[in-house]
Write a protein that holds these residues in place. Structure first.
Motif, PDB file in Angstrom:
ATOM      1  N   ALA A 107      31.565 -48.001 -42.589  1.00 20.59           N
ATOM      2  CA  ALA A 107      31.573 -48.883 -41.410  1.00 20.59           C
ATOM      3  C   ALA A 107      32.261 -50.209 -41.721  1.00 20.59           C
ATOM      4  CB  ALA A 107      30.152 -49.119 -40.916  1.00 20.59           C
ATOM      5  N   ALA A 158      27.820 -46.826 -35.693  1.00 23.67           N
ATOM      6  CA  ALA A 158      29.074 -47.517 -36.018  1.00 23.67           C
ATOM      7  C   ALA A 158      30.076 -47.384 -34.866  1.00 23.67           C
ATOM      8  CB  ALA A 158      29.666 -46.960 -37.313  1.00 23.67           C
ATOM      9  N   THR A 159      30.174 -46.189 -34.334  1.00 21.65           N
ATOM     10  CA  THR A 159      31.096 -45.969 -33.216  1.00 21.65           C
ATOM     11  C   THR A 159      30.716 -46.849 -32.025  1.00 21.65           C
ATOM     12  OG1 THR A 159      31.411 -43.682 -33.930  1.00 21.65           O
ATOM     13  CG2 THR A 159      32.086 -44.205 -31.683  1.00 21.65           C
ATOM     14  N   ARG A 176      26.856 -42.859 -38.149  1.00 16.15           N
ATOM     15  CA  ARG A 176      28.246 -43.000 -37.661  1.00 16.15           C
ATOM     16  C   ARG A 176      28.281 -43.210 -36.144  1.00 16.15           C
ATOM     17  NH1 ARG A 176      28.089 -37.596 -39.283  1.00 16.15           N
ATOM     18  NH2 ARG A 176      27.989 -36.145 -37.529  1.00 16.15           N
ATOM     19  N   GLY A 196      28.384 -43.120 -46.591  1.00 17.26           N
ATOM     20  CA  GLY A 196      28.659 -43.109 -45.160  1.00 17.26           C
ATOM     21  C   GLY A 196      28.581 -44.478 -44.514  1.00 17.26           C
TER      22      GLY A 196
END
Lengths: 324, 324
Positions: free
Chosen positions: A267, A221-222, A218, A263
């Motif tokens: 995205a 992705a951020t 994540r 997870g």
């Protein structure tokens, strides 16, 4: 009287369970640690908690119990060879559960449970041929063909995370081999790719300050969404590898759709766009334009429990092939 | 009264057909060129020949017609997109045949027909999960899962000859892409490998005197059996590529056995030994020692007709999944 199904999702550290109604709503849920002195004790703990749940829904009729677990064997009803569970040997889950519940108890692995969840309550309603790819620590898969789960001779089908995609020099896999798909495409896989990119290029990246052990997919992705060029590249590479390998899977099972769950799938376009591009690019001509690629339509909240419950919800259809 | 099934194998140049009894014996057979002014005319020619056959077996009751053809679509009953047949467009084979025969007419592609032949009359009797690999000019495959053919959403499943096995620099394939499995593993594939070896090494070989166009896979087998080192190497390389890719297929369908059929399979140990070695070597741990690799047990004589007939022989079981 409304019918409910119990869904149980056994994971390496925690076990979640709850009651699911006919529309796929999770009425209530609870969680215990996956552990305890013995497997028997663990099962009795779950059963006790479920019985307390059922008391609170006196108007509901229990119709089945579905269990998703790593190494869950559909045919034997046992959990077998799941190295990340605290007990060893063959664990007779269905036999133990059936001592407490007078309804069908169905066991399968977690990716198969998610696939059936998609079919019963998600985006695969009405589909007879589709593939579910679960992207977590590893890459799991569930294949539905002609309306039934593809189970295999030893209940070990659809381990697509462990197809070998490199002739040599592939990444170490937890399975002991090198070059398995999941070492490239999974939450862990994209992290390894990110680390390679940081090593190879001098391009600035916010992730240069994060240690391997502290990096989660994540975060990548951020960073990618914030414009980090290397993080974006990590997603493009991951999608390229996945798309190409999905094109090969299409040549085996000719699905109507492929769903991404977990997870990494959250995205969204970051993973879906490059995957779709390279899937389509690598498809044999006769499949081009025929395979939908999309995110799972199961809610992330409680999806594993709902998926597990759907194994039992589909009990009659699910067992149909055994009546040959 | 004994029952018989008509089996029809439509190939690019010739079409073979015959009567098959309950034990898989080919009672009689005939052959015509695949061609004629129109597809209708072609069908009527076959029908006429079959009707003459049936007259000679007055004690036999016709119970079905099975047809194997490239591009044979199980769902629509049409032959679609078969570039090596002399007619274009969708050819409504089942509809045409059904005008003449008042029994079920079942169409599928030739590799699926061979797989069903193995199940009904060959080495896969009693097996519910197995894979058939046909090694001819190309590589065809048929997959039986939980007792049924894996058909797919558009009747296009099990095209394992067209999985891509090279990241880049793969051999040209007739499908327009590069690096498909069948460009390495097939009668044509081993010939290409042989030519590469002759180019790369200076090792003497009897095949240095044979032109590309004059070389057949059986020549390579003959040379290998006579001790030709490069011909033996060509088989080892072919088996290595096939074994590795079959290990990936096992991770998808978890079969009990894999059968090799066709000209190249007749080379027996030359192809089976290296394939078995590299299959086993590349298998994920939980599959090791569980997958049998063997030559098809169908006789080479008339196997395609018997396979086609078995499509109809299995008619009830075969259609069972459609009754969901």
């Amino acid at each position: 009287m409304e019918s409910v199904i119990v869904g149980i999702d056994i994971g390496g550290t925690g076990t979640k369970f709850g009651l699911v109604d006919n529309s796929g709503n999770l009425l209530c849920e609870d969680k215990i640690d996956t552990g305890g002195e013995t497997f028997d004790h663990f099962v009795s703990q779950i059963v006790e908690a479920i019985q307390q749940m059922l008391v609170q829904y006196p108007d509901c009729q229990l119709e089945g119990v579905g269990v998703g677990a790593p190494g869950g064997n559909y045919y034997t009803g046992m959990i077998t060879g799941a190295s990340n569970l605290p007990w060893s040997g063959d664990l007779p889950l269905v036999e133990k559960m059936s001592q407490y519940f007078d309804v069908p108890v169905v066991l399968s692995n977690d990716a198969n449970a998610t696939a059936m969840g998609e079919k019963v309550f998600g985006g695969a309603k009405g589909m007879k041929d589709f593939v579910m790819i679960t992207l977590g620590t590893g890459l799991g898969s569930g294949i539905v063909s002609s309306g039934n789960l593809l189970i295999g001779s030893d209940s070990l089908a659809a381990e697509y995370g462990h197809v070998l995609i490199k002739g040599s020099g592939g990444r170490d896999c937890n399975c002991g081999r090198k070059g398995c798909l999941e070492t490239y495409v999974s939450a862990t896989g994209i992290k390894r790719t990110m680390m390679e990119l940081l090593a190879k290029y001098t391009t600035p990246s916010v992730l240069r300050g994060v240690a391997f052990d502290d990096l989660y997919s994540r975060d990548i992705a951020t960073a990618a969404n914030a414009g980090d060029a290397l993080a974006q590249k990590a997603f493009r590479i991951t999608g390229k590898v996945l798309g190409r390998q999905l094109a090969n899977l299409v040549a085996v099972v000719n699905p109507e759709a492929i769903f991404l769950f977990g997870g990494l799938a959250l995205a969204d376009g970051l993973i879906l766009d490059p995957t779709r591009k390279h899937l389509e690019k690598n498809l044999l001509g006769m499949y081009k334009g025929k395979v939908k690629l999309m995110r799972s339509q199961l809610g992330t909240q409680g999806a594993a429990i709902v998926g597990a419950a759907s194994l039992a919800y589909q009990f009659k259809d699910y067992l149909q092939f055994q009546e040959d």
